[in-house]
Design a protein around this motif. Structure first.
Motif, short mmCIF file in Angstrom:
data_model
loop_
_atom_site.label_atom_id
_atom_site.label_comp_id
_atom_site.label_asym_id
_atom_site.label_seq_id
_atom_site.Cartn_x
_atom_site.Cartn_y
_atom_site.Cartn_z
N SER A 181 -24.98 78.60 -33.57
CA SER A 181 -24.61 77.26 -33.09
C SER A 181 -23.15 76.93 -33.39
N GLY A 182 -22.43 77.87 -33.99
CA GLY A 182 -21.02 77.66 -34.25
C GLY A 182 -20.68 77.09 -35.62
N LYS A 183 -21.66 76.89 -36.47
CA LYS A 183 -21.40 76.39 -37.82
C LYS A 183 -20.80 77.51 -38.68
N VAL A 184 -19.85 77.12 -39.55
CA VAL A 184 -19.10 78.10 -40.32
C VAL A 184 -19.43 77.97 -41.81
N TYR A 185 -19.54 79.12 -42.48
CA TYR A 185 -19.88 79.18 -43.90
C TYR A 185 -18.92 80.15 -44.59
N LYS A 186 -18.57 79.85 -45.85
CA LYS A 186 -17.65 80.69 -46.61
C LYS A 186 -18.36 81.32 -47.82
N THR A 187 -18.02 82.56 -48.10
CA THR A 187 -18.60 83.23 -49.27
C THR A 187 -17.95 82.70 -50.55
N ARG A 188 -18.74 82.65 -51.64
CA ARG A 188 -18.24 82.14 -52.92
C ARG A 188 -17.54 83.20 -53.76
N ASP A 189 -17.87 84.47 -53.54
CA ASP A 189 -17.35 85.53 -54.40
C ASP A 189 -16.90 86.72 -53.57
N ASP A 190 -16.12 87.58 -54.21
CA ASP A 190 -15.79 88.87 -53.61
C ASP A 190 -17.04 89.75 -53.66
N VAL A 191 -17.28 90.50 -52.60
CA VAL A 191 -18.40 91.44 -52.60
C VAL A 191 -17.98 92.74 -51.91
N VAL A 192 -18.63 93.82 -52.30
CA VAL A 192 -18.39 95.12 -51.68
C VAL A 192 -19.68 95.56 -50.99
N LEU A 193 -19.57 95.86 -49.69
CA LEU A 193 -20.71 96.30 -48.89
C LEU A 193 -20.56 97.79 -48.60
#
Length: 650
Positions: A181-193
């Motif tokens: 729906s176009g809503k944006v969210y930000k990650t709280r921490d650095d992560v490695v995938l």
């Protein structure tokens, strides 16, 4: 003389009313004096020798202002000193400032000392190791956030990578994910995938996506970004095949309460250097875990909340003492509520009494039973009365440990329930089919009751409250309990002890000192005395001297080795050898949330060898006498204990 006319009933009533009014005025005017006189009489009574001989005596411990901390954990070190751990002390400001406290109290000198505390070990787990170090694992990575304080909807996002050829990928804090729906969210921490893995199943090659979890927060405030069903999200900034292979998945984005988050750091606290020594990180982040020593000296970590505040669903792990590392223990998969209370049995298995600190399912893992830690079989036990009221209860392996009897005290309903119980039940684990049997009732319904094994085989119980965190219970706005009592196992009764002067509920501790006294500290009431304002953490410390300290001269231990082996007879000397009737090895306590898996008292057979020499035989069963440091007490024929002598069992 003319006889006086008898006063009429109305006149009698009027005169009485005047007298009562005058008396009331006198009492009101002199209320401070009356109160002072009452207090003085009380002080006189509790300080009489005859009173102390029957009920014992409480004394306040003077604590310098700089050393008044929120005591969350406490442990009796083999140096004779008391370790008191606050961490952030359930104080968000201290957590955000990185102010973590640990102090050491020396009962021999009444001196206090600060200890550098590297991370927030608030609500970690702990147990003593065979070398005398205190293993401390887990703690607090983040504090809870109440719904009214959450402006941006949040959730746990699982980033996934379906490419086995491309990875790992590092995503910095603030990476954006976008909903359909176009809503944006930000990650709280650095992560490695990482990259996906391929596995061959017969002739078929299958790809298993790599994944990593991270908290995300909505960029916009309000309810607009709330998502109540599982959805997939795109990762902003990706191009090419990465845009197809890497994505986010979340079950929900919400304004619900964010629970405390667990940490994965662990330490061995060294009593000699009085320092935290960093050891391997845990496999899982854990908040409110139980650490239970195994017969071989390794440690099993059970339950807790993970780094996202979720109950860990049965994923337990072991600390290998020889390598100082944690390893996963999939062979012991089993779910319990947080801070489950375990007692090591003579055969090396663990008895789960049912006591716990609450987080988790209100049904799964709450039934008491015997956990075979060799094959993961769990045998439930019956007979526990009011089985739904085990949260915030306490339990203890009754003395001597050879009897294999466990007693559970009080407890309450799940969560913030006002319901609590004065029930105690006792189970004999030597029976073919063990089951709980009724014990004597406590004087009042009690949560958070501290239970301390004394050298004479009795159990001193103190503190607690009838309501949740000392709050409402019935028509009471505050429900702290000041009564103390001593359980006499031989008669199966409680005997009244002197009342404490300080209420102790949530986050309180009680520990046996080497001189036979009991120190009590902590308490974290939810409300103030009015039941309306916020509560204040209790920083006063009290010391209780049991009646046996007022019965006459104490026996002494004049000599003996510092190290003993199971299954051997060792010589100790005492000028009072002729009147010694019992010898006990009491394992020092490590307490938090009225959980103490270390506490036990082991009977030693006594062989008089003439003169001042006594041969003391240590049982050979490792499950009865786990390796480590103990306090050796000798009791005379009047039940008076010596001051303890520290010995290490190998």
């Amino acid at each position: 003389m003319k006889p006086r006319t008898r006063p009429s009933l109305a006149r009698k009533f009027a005169s009485g009313l005047v007298g009562l009014t005058v008396l009331s005025i006198v009492v009101v005017v002199n209320r401070p004096m009356v109160a002072a006189a009452s207090e003085a009489y009380h002080e006189f009574t509790i300080n009489r020798q005859s009173y102390k001989e029957q009920y014992g005596h409480w004394a306040n411990l003077p604590v310098p202002q700089d050393f008044k901390v929120n005591a969350i954990h406490a442990a009796m070190l083999n140096t004779g000193k008391l370790l008191i751990i606050a961490g952030s002390g359930n104080n968000r400001d201290a957590f955000e400032a990185g102010t973590f406290r640990t102090i050491i109290y020396d009962p021999a000198t009444d001196e206090f000392k600060d200890v550098e505390t590297p991370t927030d070990v608030f609500c970690a787990g702990h147990t003593f190791l065979p070398n005398g170090n205190l293993l401390i694992a887990g703690g607090t990575k983040d504090y809870e956030v109440l719904p009214e304080d959450i402006e941006h909807a949040y959730g746990v996002m699982k980033l996934k990578n379906e490419s086995a050829a491309n990875g790992p990928h590092t995503f910095a804090k603030g990476t954006k994910l976008v909903s359909k729906s176009g809503k944006v969210y930000k990650t709280r921490d650095d992560v490695v995938l990482g990259k996906a893995t391929t596995m061959k199943h017969g002739e078929i090659v299958m790809t298993h996506a790599a994944e990593v979890e991270v908290f995300v927060d909505a960029v916009d405030k309000g309810d607009g970004p709330v998502v109540e069903t599982p959805q997939q999200y795109t990762v902003e900034g990706l191009t090419g095949t990465n845009k197809q292979n890497i994505y986010g998945v979340s079950d929900k984005i919400t304004h619900e309460k964010q629970e405390y988050a667990g940490d994965n750091t662990s330490y061995e606290f060294d009593p000699v250097t009085e320092k935290y020594v960093k050891v391997g990180d845990m496999v899982e982040n854990r908040w409110y875990p139980t650490l239970a020593e195994l017969p071989n000296g390794d440690v099993l970590a059970v339950s807790g909340l993970d780094e996202f505040g979720r109950i860990i669903p049965g994923d337990n792990e072991k600390y290998i003492a020889s390598t100082k590392k944690w390893v996963d223990a999939p062979e012991l998969q089993r779910t319990f509520p947080t801070y489950p209370s375990f007692h090591m049995m003579a055969d090396g298995n663990l008895f789960y009494s049912g006591s716990n600190a609450g987080y988790g399912s209100d049904t799964v893992g709450r039934t008491p039973g015997i956990w075979n830690v060799r094959n993961n079989k769990f045998t439930e036990v019956d007979g526990l009365r009011e089985p739904t009221l085990t949260e915030t209860s306490s339990s203890v392996l009754l003395a001597p440990a050879q009897d294999q009897r466990v007693m559970i005290f009080g407890g309450g309903g799940v969560g913030e329930s006002e319901v609590s119980t004065k029930r105690t039940d006792i189970i004999d684990l030597t029976e073919k089919t063990p089951s709980y049997q009724p014990g004597p009732d406590l004087p009042a319904p009690a949560r958070y009751l501290n239970a301390v094994l004394l050298p004479d085989d009795t159990v001193f119980t103190t503190g607690g409250s009838s309501g949740y965190r000392g709050g409402k219970h019935g028509d009471q706005t505050r429900s702290d309990l000041f009564n103390s009592q001593i359980y006499q196992p031989g008669q199966n009764v409680f005997e009244t002890a002197a009342e404490s002067t300080v209420g102790r509920n949530y986050h309180s501790e009680a520990i046996l000192l080497p001189d036979g006294r009991v120190v009590t500290m902590g308490s974290d009431p939810l409300y103030d005395e009015s039941g309306k304002g916020p509560g204040t953490f209790e920083k006063r410390i009290e010391v209780y001297s049991p009646p046996y300290l007022f019965q006459g001269a104490r026996p002494t231990i004049s000599g003996g080795p510092e190290q003993v082996k199971r299954g051997t007879t060792v010589d100790f000397t005492s000028p009072d050898a002729g009147r010694i009737s019992k010898a006990r090895l009491v394992r020092p306590s490590a307490v938090t949330h009225v959980l103490d898996v270390d506490q036990r008292s082991v009977a030693l057979d006594i062989t008089p060898k003439g003169g001042e020499t006594l041969g003391l035989t240590v049982p050979k069963t490792r499950g009865l006498v786990p390796s480590g440091w103990y306090m050796l007490f000798l009791m005379d024929d009047k039940g008076i204990p010596s001051v303890a002598r520290w010995v290490q069992v190998a």
